[in-house]
Design an enzyme around this catalytic site. Structure first.
Site, mmCIF file in Angstrom:
data_model
loop_
_atom_site.group_PDB
_atom_site.id
_atom_site.type_symbol
_atom_site.label_atom_id
_atom_site.label_comp_id
_atom_site.label_asym_id
_atom_site.label_seq_id
_atom_site.Cartn_x
_atom_site.Cartn_y
_atom_site.Cartn_z
ATOM 1 N N CYS A 1 -0.624 -4.172 1.812
ATOM 2 C CA CYS A 1 0.750 -4.171 2.328
ATOM 3 C C CYS A 1 0.758 -3.615 3.742
ATOM 4 O O CYS A 1 1.620 -3.962 4.550
ATOM 5 C CB CYS A 1 1.659 -3.374 1.421
ATOM 6 S SG CYS A 1 1.025 -1.736 1.054
ATOM 7 N N GLU B 1 8.811 -0.774 -3.255
ATOM 8 C CA GLU B 1 7.698 -0.746 -2.285
ATOM 9 C C GLU B 1 7.300 -2.197 -2.052
ATOM 10 O O GLU B 1 6.521 -2.757 -2.818
ATOM 11 C CB GLU B 1 6.513 0.036 -2.862
ATOM 12 C CG GLU B 1 6.802 1.497 -3.127
ATOM 13 C CD GLU B 1 6.807 2.340 -1.871
ATOM 14 O OE1 GLU B 1 6.459 1.829 -0.786
ATOM 15 O OE2 GLU B 1 7.174 3.518 -1.969
ATOM 16 N N GLY C 1 11.340 -7.883 -4.983
ATOM 17 C CA GLY C 1 12.191 -6.705 -4.803
ATOM 18 C C GLY C 1 13.671 -7.059 -4.779
ATOM 19 O O GLY C 1 14.506 -6.317 -5.308
ATOM 20 N N GLY D 1 5.600 -4.892 -4.762
ATOM 21 C CA GLY D 1 5.271 -6.316 -4.670
ATOM 22 C C GLY D 1 5.997 -6.960 -3.506
ATOM 23 O O GLY D 1 6.379 -6.284 -2.544
ATOM 24 N N SER D 2 6.210 -8.247 -3.613
ATOM 25 C CA SER D 2 6.789 -9.004 -2.504
ATOM 26 C C SER D 2 8.279 -8.694 -2.330
ATOM 27 O O SER D 2 8.949 -8.209 -3.260
ATOM 28 C CB SER D 2 6.616 -10.498 -2.783
ATOM 29 O OG SER D 2 7.252 -10.809 -4.006
HETATM 30 P P1 NAD Z 1 4.475 -10.203 -6.447
HETATM 31 O O1 NAD Z 1 5.834 -9.925 -5.925
HETATM 32 O O2 NAD Z 1 4.098 -11.605 -6.699
HETATM 33 O O3 NAD Z 1 4.276 -9.420 -7.844
HETATM 34 C C1 NAD Z 1 4.382 -8.022 -7.902
HETATM 35 C C2 NAD Z 1 4.739 -7.612 -9.307
HETATM 36 O O4 NAD Z 1 6.091 -7.990 -9.570
HETATM 37 C C3 NAD Z 1 3.893 -8.291 -10.398
HETATM 38 O O5 NAD Z 1 3.611 -7.352 -11.408
HETATM 39 C C4 NAD Z 1 4.834 -9.358 -10.910
HETATM 40 O O6 NAD Z 1 4.537 -9.762 -12.213
HETATM 41 C C5 NAD Z 1 6.164 -8.620 -10.836
HETATM 42 N N1 NAD Z 1 7.371 -9.457 -10.863
HETATM 43 C C6 NAD Z 1 7.628 -10.566 -10.146
HETATM 44 N N2 NAD Z 1 8.856 -11.057 -10.475
HETATM 45 C C7 NAD Z 1 9.374 -10.212 -11.398
HETATM 46 C C8 NAD Z 1 10.610 -10.167 -12.126
HETATM 47 N N3 NAD Z 1 11.550 -11.092 -11.968
HETATM 48 N N4 NAD Z 1 10.806 -9.160 -12.988
HETATM 49 C C9 NAD Z 1 9.874 -8.194 -13.157
HETATM 50 N N5 NAD Z 1 8.675 -8.186 -12.519
HETATM 51 C C10 NAD Z 1 8.437 -9.185 -11.646
HETATM 52 O O7 NAD Z 1 3.440 -9.503 -5.440
HETATM 53 P P2 NAD Z 1 1.859 -9.604 -5.405
HETATM 54 O O8 NAD Z 1 1.461 -10.944 -4.898
HETATM 55 O O9 NAD Z 1 1.278 -9.115 -6.687
HETATM 56 O O10 NAD Z 1 1.507 -8.494 -4.312
HETATM 57 C C11 NAD Z 1 1.545 -8.715 -2.929
HETATM 58 C C12 NAD Z 1 2.841 -8.218 -2.333
HETATM 59 O O11 NAD Z 1 3.050 -6.849 -2.686
HETATM 60 C C13 NAD Z 1 2.822 -8.248 -0.816
HETATM 61 O O12 NAD Z 1 4.081 -8.649 -0.363
HETATM 62 C C14 NAD Z 1 2.550 -6.798 -0.451
HETATM 63 O O13 NAD Z 1 2.961 -6.438 0.852
HETATM 64 C C15 NAD Z 1 3.315 -6.084 -1.511
HETATM 65 N N6 NAD Z 1 2.837 -4.721 -1.692
HETATM 66 C C16 NAD Z 1 3.597 -3.701 -1.218
HETATM 67 C C17 NAD Z 1 3.150 -2.396 -1.331
HETATM 68 C C18 NAD Z 1 3.972 -1.250 -0.791
HETATM 69 O O14 NAD Z 1 3.678 -0.121 -1.154
HETATM 70 N N7 NAD Z 1 4.958 -1.490 0.054
HETATM 71 C C19 NAD Z 1 1.923 -2.131 -1.957
HETATM 72 C C20 NAD Z 1 1.183 -3.190 -2.447
HETATM 73 C C21 NAD Z 1 1.655 -4.488 -2.304
#
Ligand code: NAD
Length: 530
Positions: free
Chosen positions: A311, A277, A260, A255-256
């Site tokens: 991503c 990731e 992370g 995720g973002s």
């Molecule tokens: P996001 O960070 O909003 O959410 C990702 C996940 O994290 C969701 O399941 C969310 O519920 C969870 N999350 C958020 N806060 C949390 C916490 N405090 N505790 C536990 N879980 C939590 O991201 P998004 O909008 O769903 O996805 C887009 C982002 O993901 C972009 O930044 C993209 O670059 C990144 N991404 C990276 C990869 C990679 O492999 N590097 C792959 C796909 C997406």
């Protein structure tokens, strides 16, 4: 998804509630899943998931609460204790059957991804193909998981390293790869002897329910219920509980960068492991000797594919000044030709589907405005799009030229905006282009187009002055990795590696064993204790 059910007037499936959608849900078992309601539900324990193409609800999903999570985690530990005793090749047979089940359901699951997150049909199906591919990879791995035999300095001793199952892995996934990223983790974890608890994005819960259901049904039919688990809940109720849970030795989170940082801190506090990731801000360099046809097609797919919601999406373009006018003119023409290819992701001929929700459109508009204020010139796009018969969250693929005809700074380009915006810069020296490519916080994917071996090797330079990213491609865009290589990025992208190569090691614990068959006590380093 929103936790408000205020659209209760849309008490049935709304614009998405076509016969074909109902039939799809039935084929995937979603219509009879206790978590899923096809009629509107009120209250904080339900969340609505919408179709980004129409803005209409797809379904309401029941959210797990703290007690649900705790029960799942306790049961997952019990399951792990039995699963780790199953020989790895036998675990591989379960994963093989799961891969076969995904082969059968590929078209339906791809369709569901198109409905729930707006990927065009071939990309939705491509994501399920990735599950099939990683399952195949994991099956082969189940007969390897190789340790090492090392020479012992002591006579009559044998020194080995072996890899053992780690435990229950917490998998947190992002909305934009609502199926494949789970499978990268779950298939490798399964052959490694681990169980998984998957917490998907609340923007794509139906895909998660359908996928986990398939995996769990196959595993259950082979005598292994509960190896693949799913919890669906808010970040505060379920996510935070999961990352703080000492029963989960590894949290693999996609995720973002913001997410992370939080996950990294909480898991580090309990000295657990993370596999992160995170966000990317990927650049493509088009050198003066590049094959421009190849570069053009690759840049357009990289920047516009998945509506800029990968991503690995190409977000910054560096073009050599000698070829910049001609290349940018061709790019402009290609972008303009895309205006008729925006629309329903399931329709034939569509190349650009919607953004995932209204908030994503706002973030797109914010970035375009910021670029304008910083002196950027919007060459193509920059606004919302309104394709026929689709009222969802559509935006135009957007080309923005950095100030001073590409040579000046554009601070907004240092941020990852999850939308199809490509910032275009020009450069004179290769060193400058690579340095500017590397100047952002993230370090996921990078690529260069050149016909010169010297330039290509300079970009991949082991001396440390080439690309600083986890992925560095030559004559191949930033987006669209195969499962065979390790996937991940450096710096704020988190440093994790998933999928192929030796990424499986993250899901196991390494044990170093010294076996003394000499009959005598001999201490290492020649120490005497007598
Ligand atoms: P996001 O960070 O909003 O959410 C990702 C996940 O994290 C969701 O399941 C969310 O519920 C969870 N999350 C958020 N806060 C949390 C916490 N405090 N505790 C536990 N879980 C939590 O991201 P998004 O909008 O769903 O996805 C887009 C982002 O993901 C972009 O930044 C993209 O670059 C990144 N991404 C990276 C990869 C990679 O492999 N590097 C792959 C796909 C997406």
């Amino acid at each position: 998804m929103t936790t408000s059910a205020s659209q209760s007037s849309l008490a049935t499936l709304g614009a998405s509630g076509t016969d074909s959608t109902s039939a799809l849900f039935a084929r995937l078992g979603l219509d009879r899943d206790a978590r899923v309601s096809l009629t509107a539900r009120e209250g904080s324990s339900w969340a609505m998931t919408e179709n980004p193409t129409t803005g209409a609800p797809l379904a309401w999903v029941r959210l797990d609460q703290a007690a649900d999570y705790d029960r799942q985690a306790a049961e997952a530990v019990e399951t792990f204790n039995a699963w780790r005793l199953v020989p790895a090749p036998a675990r591989g047979l379960v994963v093989r059957a799961i891969g076969d089940a995904f082969r059968q359901h590929k078209a339906d699951l791809g369709e569901l991804i198109s409905l729930e997150v707006g990927k065009i049909r071939s990309e939705g199906q491509g994501e399920i193909q990735e599950i099939v591919d990683i399952a195949d990879f994991a099956v082969g791995l189940s007969r390897q998981l190789p340790g090492l035999t090392l020479p012992s300095e002591r006579a009559g001793h044998r020194l080995i390293e072996q890899w053992l199952p780690l435990g229950v892995v917490g998998v947190i996934s992002a909305f934009n790869f609502p199926a494949a990223v789970w499978a990268w983790n779950a298939c490798l974890a399964a052959v490694a002897g681990d169980g998984t608890i998957w917490k998907p994005s609340l923007l794509a819960p139906l895909t998660a329910i359908a996928c986990n259901r398939i995996a769990d049904e196959v595993a259950t039919s082979m005598g292994h219920p509960g190896v693949f688990r799913l919890v669906i809940g808010t970040d505060t109720e379920v996510g935070e509980r999961m990352i703080a849970d000492r029963r989960l030795p590894l949290i693999s989170a996609t995720g973002s960068c913001r997410m992370g940082r939080r996950v990294g801190q909480v898991v580090a506090q309990r000295l657990g492991r993370t596999l992160l990731e995170l966000g990317g801000n990927n650049a493509c360099i088009v050198h003066k000797d590049a094959d421009l046809d190849l570069a053009l097609a690759s840049v357009v797919f990289g920047a516009v594919g998945t509506a800029g919601q990968r991503c690995t999406t190409t977000r910054r373009l560096f073009v050599h000044e000698n070829i910049a006018p001609a290349f940018i003119a061709r790019l402009e023409k290609a972008y303009r030709s895309l205006s008729t290819r925006i629309g329903d992701p399931r329709a034939e001929g569509t190349l650009i589907g919607p953004l995932v929700n209204a908030q994503a459109v706002t973030q797109f508009e914010y970035a375009v405005n910021a670029a304008r204020q910083q002196g950027g010139r919007v060459l193509v796009g920059g606004g919302r799009a309104s394709p026929a018969a689709a009222q969802g969250h559509f935006v135009e693929p957007t080309l923005i030229i950095a100030p001073s005809d590409g040579s000046g700074p554009l601070p907004i380009a240092s941020e990852e905006t999850f939308a199809p915006i490509l910032y275009v810069f020009t450069y004179r020296s290769l060193d400058d282009a690579i340095a500017r490519q590397n100047s952002v916080d993230q370090g996921l994917s990078s690529s260069i187009f050149t016909e010169s071996m010297r330039v290509s090797e300079r970009f991949l330079s082991p001396a440390g002055n080439g690309s600083d990213c986890g992925i560095a491609n030559v004559n191949c865009g930033t987006s669209g990795a195969e499962i065979g290589g390790a996937f991940g990025g450096e710096k704020d992208t988190g440093g994790g590696r998933e999928s192929g190569s030796d990424s499986w090691k993250a899901y196991m614990r390494r044990q170093t064993c010294t076996i003394n068959f000499s009959g005598k006590l001999e201490l290492a380093q020649g120490i005497r204790f007598e």
